[in-house]
Design a protein around this motif. Structure first.
Motif, mmCIF file in Angstrom:
data_model
loop_
_atom_site.group_PDB
_atom_site.id
_atom_site.type_symbol
_atom_site.label_atom_id
_atom_site.label_comp_id
_atom_site.label_asym_id
_atom_site.label_seq_id
_atom_site.Cartn_x
_atom_site.Cartn_y
_atom_site.Cartn_z
ATOM 1 N N VAL A 148 0.258 -7.257 14.954
ATOM 2 C CA VAL A 148 1.612 -7.221 14.552
ATOM 3 C C VAL A 148 2.710 -7.958 15.314
ATOM 4 O O VAL A 148 3.221 -9.080 14.996
ATOM 5 C CB VAL A 148 2.181 -5.671 14.363
ATOM 6 C CG1 VAL A 148 3.479 -5.731 14.230
ATOM 7 C CG2 VAL A 148 1.537 -4.923 13.003
ATOM 8 N N PHE A 149 2.216 -8.069 16.495
ATOM 9 C CA PHE A 149 2.927 -8.872 17.648
ATOM 10 C C PHE A 149 2.440 -10.221 17.565
ATOM 11 O O PHE A 149 3.353 -11.019 17.373
ATOM 12 C CB PHE A 149 2.855 -8.191 18.924
ATOM 13 C CG PHE A 149 3.681 -9.158 19.991
ATOM 14 C CD1 PHE A 149 5.045 -9.034 19.928
ATOM 15 C CD2 PHE A 149 2.806 -10.183 20.788
ATOM 16 C CE1 PHE A 149 5.668 -9.920 20.878
ATOM 17 C CE2 PHE A 149 3.655 -10.714 21.588
ATOM 18 C CZ PHE A 149 5.066 -10.623 21.744
ATOM 19 N N LEU A 150 1.322 -10.536 17.401
ATOM 20 C CA LEU A 150 0.926 -11.876 17.218
ATOM 21 C C LEU A 150 1.354 -12.544 16.177
ATOM 22 O O LEU A 150 1.559 -13.736 15.985
ATOM 23 C CB LEU A 150 -0.657 -11.864 17.644
ATOM 24 C CG LEU A 150 -1.069 -11.456 18.954
ATOM 25 C CD1 LEU A 150 -2.723 -11.545 18.997
ATOM 26 C CD2 LEU A 150 -0.541 -12.397 19.969
ATOM 27 N N ALA A 222 9.472 -3.464 23.910
ATOM 28 C CA ALA A 222 10.891 -3.248 23.406
ATOM 29 C C ALA A 222 10.560 -2.943 21.816
ATOM 30 O O ALA A 222 10.847 -1.898 21.259
ATOM 31 C CB ALA A 222 11.887 -4.290 23.448
ATOM 32 N N ILE A 223 9.963 -3.931 21.194
ATOM 33 C CA ILE A 223 9.498 -3.716 19.963
ATOM 34 C C ILE A 223 8.607 -2.790 19.370
ATOM 35 O O ILE A 223 8.620 -1.865 18.595
ATOM 36 C CB ILE A 223 9.191 -5.107 19.099
ATOM 37 C CG1 ILE A 223 9.389 -5.044 17.628
ATOM 38 C CG2 ILE A 223 7.746 -5.216 19.548
ATOM 39 C CD1 ILE A 223 10.813 -4.863 17.160
ATOM 40 N N MET A 224 7.643 -2.245 20.477
ATOM 41 C CA MET A 224 6.604 -1.320 20.241
ATOM 42 C C MET A 224 7.499 0.043 20.256
ATOM 43 O O MET A 224 7.311 0.883 19.585
ATOM 44 C CB MET A 224 5.822 -1.228 21.445
ATOM 45 C CG MET A 224 4.566 0.226 21.426
ATOM 46 S SD MET A 224 3.666 0.184 22.738
ATOM 47 C CE MET A 224 4.818 0.929 23.968
ATOM 48 N N LEU A 225 8.575 0.144 21.406
ATOM 49 C CA LEU A 225 9.120 1.546 21.195
ATOM 50 C C LEU A 225 10.234 1.804 20.384
ATOM 51 O O LEU A 225 10.296 2.658 19.915
ATOM 52 C CB LEU A 225 9.840 1.538 22.677
ATOM 53 C CG LEU A 225 8.994 1.482 24.001
ATOM 54 C CD1 LEU A 225 9.716 1.661 25.289
ATOM 55 C CD2 LEU A 225 8.164 3.122 23.922
ATOM 56 N N LYS A 254 1.383 -2.938 20.799
ATOM 57 C CA LYS A 254 0.489 -2.359 21.860
ATOM 58 C C LYS A 254 0.102 -1.068 21.909
ATOM 59 O O LYS A 254 0.470 -0.091 21.200
ATOM 60 C CB LYS A 254 1.585 -2.270 23.167
ATOM 61 C CG LYS A 254 2.148 -3.641 23.596
ATOM 62 C CD LYS A 254 2.792 -3.700 24.864
ATOM 63 C CE LYS A 254 1.984 -3.816 25.941
ATOM 64 N NZ LYS A 254 2.840 -3.876 27.447
ATOM 65 N N ALA A 255 -1.369 -0.994 22.202
ATOM 66 C CA ALA A 255 -2.153 0.140 21.869
ATOM 67 C C ALA A 255 -1.539 1.527 22.251
ATOM 68 O O ALA A 255 -1.629 2.505 21.496
ATOM 69 C CB ALA A 255 -3.584 -0.011 22.236
#
Length: 464
Positions: A148-150, A222-225, A254-255
């Motif tokens: 998702v982030f990549l 930030a986007i994970m949280l 992030k896992a």
């Protein structure tokens, strides 16, 4: 006599702090390599003093705002959102601060956009100016982030045509979106947990670590949280499947966010669904989301193996410190087991984290948001790598669900210490830099004390 506190004063003091941070970062921040100054140069030294001067002002403003939040007439969540926007504004135009990770994000996005295997190769494979910006330690290391982030980083690379300045701005806007989602989720999570929404926003969104590392540092945490918080809010309502999807998307950034799926299951059970149905619904939604996101990003499933990405040999995680100490002792004894010391301690840390997470959920399963916050904090503390912003994994949810004010006070104290733990360049500190940093902080304390005395003087004159 108490120091007078009002929202306007806190807002202005915090703005002065972040403005000094941004200004000092222009010469002492994590600048592009062509703009880097020698740490011994006058401009870099003044910048470092300015950053720590601003940092202490920001921490003071945050502490004063905490007094106001705990007072008889606390500011509304909307007013606190305005304060957050004001404090963050100078950092939006500042260079990257406290870490060079954002350069890795830009380079990895360019690699995905160029159809390179970002999990098999480090940014060195990309070559060119983007790879030069990545810290030497990580140029030959595959990406440890999910599809998702990549995929998002790749899309930004395409939009910015691989240009570094535009890429940095794009990454900061993504981080800002994540902070906005965090701030939007906190009041709802706090109300569900029986906590004060204003206190949750103060600790979880206006926290100096959020401003320093998520906004100024543009970390993808930030986007994970943000996705994790939004997923929990959805699960609190009538959208458990949407909650599972959003939490899975967070984990594919992030896992560690994968632990949020346990909270989604518990929230469904508390809403009246059977445990079996809750587990099956969550697992199916998570599996479908993972397959769809991985296919859309085009990165494959190399992210699973990337979870073993090596950590810095000088990392100051607890297990790394113990491992290095043990290795030193074994080397002095001439033991052949010395090379195994650090890996063994890392393994013990992972086992301890698993045990701690299980114990937390067995004891606090009726408080899933709080249990998740403590679990993420345990994973950060006992993992093989730690950075100051990792504390936000658990702090974000503890802010929303802590059962007592005393817990928030202890968390806030830890925050104040961690906020001082990194140099604005993102590098290791030498003795001279430590002296400059302390000087900047002491200067800020002196200024604050003088301001305090100036405020007290008229009142003391009237009572004389």
């Amino acid at each position: 006599m108490a120091f007078p506190v009002d929202l306007r004063r806190c807002q202005v003091l915090g703005l002065a702090g972040t403005a000094c941070l941004a200004a000092g970062g222009e010469t002492a921040g994590a600048l592009p390599v062509r703009e880097l100054l020698s740490p011994s140069s006058v401009h870099a030294a003044l910048g470092l003093v300015g950053v720590y001067f601003g940092l202490v002002l920001l921490i003071a403003a945050w502490a004063l705002l905490g007094r106001l939040v705990r007072g008889s007439e606390p500011p509304s969540p909307r007013a606190l959102m305005v304060v957050l926007a004001v404090w963050a504004a100078p950092l939006l135009v500042a260079p990257p601060l406290f870490s060079r990770d954002v350069y890795s994000y830009v380079a990895q996005g360019a690699m995905v956009d160029a159809h390179m295997d970002v999990y098999a190769h480090g940014p060195a494979q990309l070559g060119g100016p983007l790879a030069d910006e990545v810290s030497p330690l990580w140029r030959h290391t595959g990406a440890p982030y999910g599809p998702v982030f990549l995929g998002l980083a790749s899309a930004l690379s395409g939009l910015t045509r691989g240009e570094l300045p535009a890429g940095l701005v794009g990454m900061r806007l993504v981080a800002l979106l994540g902070v906005g989602l965090m701030a939007a989720a906190l009041p709802r999570l706090a109300r569900h947990s029986g906590a004060d929404p204003a206190a949750a926003l103060w600790l979880g969104a206006l926290n100096p670590l959020v401003l320093l590392h998520l906004v100024a540092g543009a970390h993808n945490d930030a986007i994970m949280l943000g996705l994790l918080g939004l997923g929990l809010v959805a699960a609190l309502g009538r959208w458990p499947v949407l909650g599972a999807v959003l939490v899975t998307l967070a984990a594919l950034v992030k896992a560690p966010a994968v632990l949020g799926l346990a909270a989604v299951v518990v929230l469904q059970v508390r809403a009246g669904r059977s445990p079996a149905r809750a587990v099956v619904t969550t697992v199916v939604a998570a599996a479908a989301t993972t397959a769809a996101a991985t296919a859309a990003a085009g990165t494959g499933y190399g992210w699973i193996g990337a979870l073993n990405t090596p950590v810095s040999p000088q990392n100051w995680a607890l297990t790394s410190l113990l491992g290095r100490a043990t290795r030193a002792v074994l080397e002095r004894l001439g033991s052949d087991l010395a090379p195994l010391a650090v890996p063994v301690w890392h393994t013990l840390g992972i086992v301890a984290a698993v045990v701690a997470v299980l114990a937390i959920w067995l004891r606090l399963r009726l408080r899933p948001v709080y249990a998740l916050g403590l679990s993420l904090l345990a994973v950060a503390a006992l993992g093989p790598a730690i950075r100051p912003w990792y504390a936000l994994w658990g702090l974000f949810l503890i802010a929303a669900a802590a059962p007592s004010t005393s817990i928030r006070h202890r968390v806030a104290a830890v925050t104040g210490v961690l906020a001082l733990a990194a140099l604005p360049s993102g590098g290791a500190a030498d003795a001279g830099q430590l002296v400059l940093a302390v000087s900047g902080g002491v200067l800020a304390v002196v200024v604050l004390w003088q301001a305090h005395q100036a405020e007290l003087a008229p009142a003391l004159g009237r009572t004389a």
